[in-house]
Design a protein around this motif. Structure first.
Motif: not given
Length: 116
Positions: A1-8, A13-24, A49-56
């Motif tokens: 599910m983490t990959e879904q959260i990262i993708a969302l 608005g997060a950039s792919e360049d921020q992925r190293a920070i975004l993953e943890p 709801a879970f994916v949206v809230c975790a992404a926020w």
């Protein structure tokens, strides 16, 4: 599910360049929300709801890690400059709580009768 959260989060608005920070941040948000679910519920029971809230939550952490949104207050004589929200994320936190309310344990205050 983490990959879904990262993708969302990237779609929000997060950039792919921020992925190293975004993953943890996404993984931590996922763990935090999962730990608050009502007994017997899993993240899959409330995926949308879970994916949206975790992404926020992850985007909020990303915003904080990036130093916020710049100048939040500056005054010189009659000139005053303010930008961003000053780090106040209470509106986002309230939105997350409202969206996840049906799935989270109620840790609010309650009264209990006392025999006297």
């Amino acid at each position: 599910m983490t990959e879904q959260i990262i993708a969302l989060a990237i779609a929000m608005g997060a950039s792919e360049d921020q992925r190293a920070i975004l993953e943890p941040l996404c993984a931590a948000a996922e763990r935090t929300l999962a730990a608050q679910l009502r007994p017997g519920l899993t993240p899959q029971d409330c995926t949308d709801a879970f994916v949206v809230c975790a992404a926020w939550m992850a985007l909020d952490g990303l915003h904080a890690a990036g130093g916020g949104s710049g100048v939040t207050s500056f005054t010189a004589g009659d000139v005053s400059i303010q930008t961003g929200n000053g780090g106040d994320t209470s509106g986002l936190t309230e939105q997350i709580q409202r969206l996840m309310a049906p799935y989270l344990t109620d840790d609010g205050f309650y009264f209990q009768g006392v025999t006297g």
